[in-house]
Motif scaffolding. Structure first.
Motif, short mmCIF file in Angstrom:
data_model
loop_
_atom_site.label_atom_id
_atom_site.label_comp_id
_atom_site.label_asym_id
_atom_site.label_seq_id
_atom_site.Cartn_x
_atom_site.Cartn_y
_atom_site.Cartn_z
N TRP A 12 0.74 -1.10 0.42
CA TRP A 12 0.06 0.07 0.00
C TRP A 12 1.10 1.18 0.35
O TRP A 12 1.67 1.26 0.63
N PRO A 13 0.40 2.70 -0.25
CA PRO A 13 1.09 3.93 -0.51
C PRO A 13 1.96 4.26 0.19
O PRO A 13 2.79 4.53 0.41
N PHE A 14 0.87 3.54 1.91
CA PHE A 14 1.29 4.31 3.27
C PHE A 14 1.19 3.09 4.33
O PHE A 14 0.67 1.89 4.25
N GLN A 15 2.30 3.37 5.03
CA GLN A 15 2.16 1.86 6.03
C GLN A 15 2.20 2.57 7.47
O GLN A 15 2.62 3.98 8.00
N ILE A 16 1.72 1.98 8.51
CA ILE A 16 1.54 2.65 9.62
C ILE A 16 3.28 1.72 10.60
O ILE A 16 2.82 0.40 10.55
N GLU A 17 3.53 2.44 10.93
CA GLU A 17 4.41 2.12 13.04
C GLU A 17 3.48 2.21 14.26
O GLU A 17 4.13 3.51 14.09
N ILE A 18 3.33 0.81 14.40
CA ILE A 18 2.41 1.31 15.58
C ILE A 18 3.13 1.00 16.40
O ILE A 18 4.44 0.42 17.61
N THR A 19 2.36 2.89 17.83
CA THR A 19 3.25 2.60 18.74
C THR A 19 2.85 2.84 20.26
O THR A 19 3.53 2.62 21.42
N GLU A 20 1.45 2.38 19.73
CA GLU A 20 0.81 1.89 20.56
C GLU A 20 -0.61 1.10 20.20
O GLU A 20 -1.38 1.82 19.45
#
Length: 133
Positions: free
Chosen positions: A103-111
């Motif tokens: 996908w064009p954007f990724q999420i790095e989970i912080t919480e």
């Protein structure tokens, strides 16, 4: 003499503009890393791909310890490995790296804020099943 002066002026403008561009890009990346967003959506981790589908977008999730922690919490609500579980997470949204699939954007989970049971399924729910049993 005028030509040399104009050439030097143009060269100095070009170099100074190029440096400003780099500084702006570095500032944006530093501010992104400090600003985690709260996102609500449906989460699934299956076959080495983690995805968060919100009402507006679909994001790839960076696979790390926090993602595995979220997956373990979501497993309590899954009936099948492909079930999507409603979650609320806080994370840093980043554009995917060039040349990488996904996908064009990724999420790095912080919480991990909340993991909820999925809504009840009815006759209109589409299920994908493997018929090669």
């Amino acid at each position: 003499m005028k030509k040399t002066l104009v050439l030097l002026l143009c060269l100095s403008l070009f170099v100074s503009c190029k440096n400003e561009s780099k500084t702006t890009t570095e500032t944006i990346s530093q501010s992104e890393s400090k600003n985690a967003q709260v996102l609500k959506g449906e989460f699934v981790y299956f076959a080495d791909a983690a995805i968060l589908q919100t009402k507006e977008d679909v994001y790839g999730i960076i696979i790390n310890d926090k993602m595995h922690e979220l997956d373990n919490q979501a497993k309590a609500y899954k009936k099948e490995s492909t079930d999507m579980v409603p979650v609320e997470i806080k994370g840093i949204v980043k554009p995917k790296t060039e040349g990488e699939e996904g996908w064009p954007f990724q999420i790095e989970i912080t919480e991990i804020v909340k993991v909820s049971p999925p809504l009840a399924q009815d006759a209109t729910t589409i299920k994908i099943k493997n018929t090669n049993n």
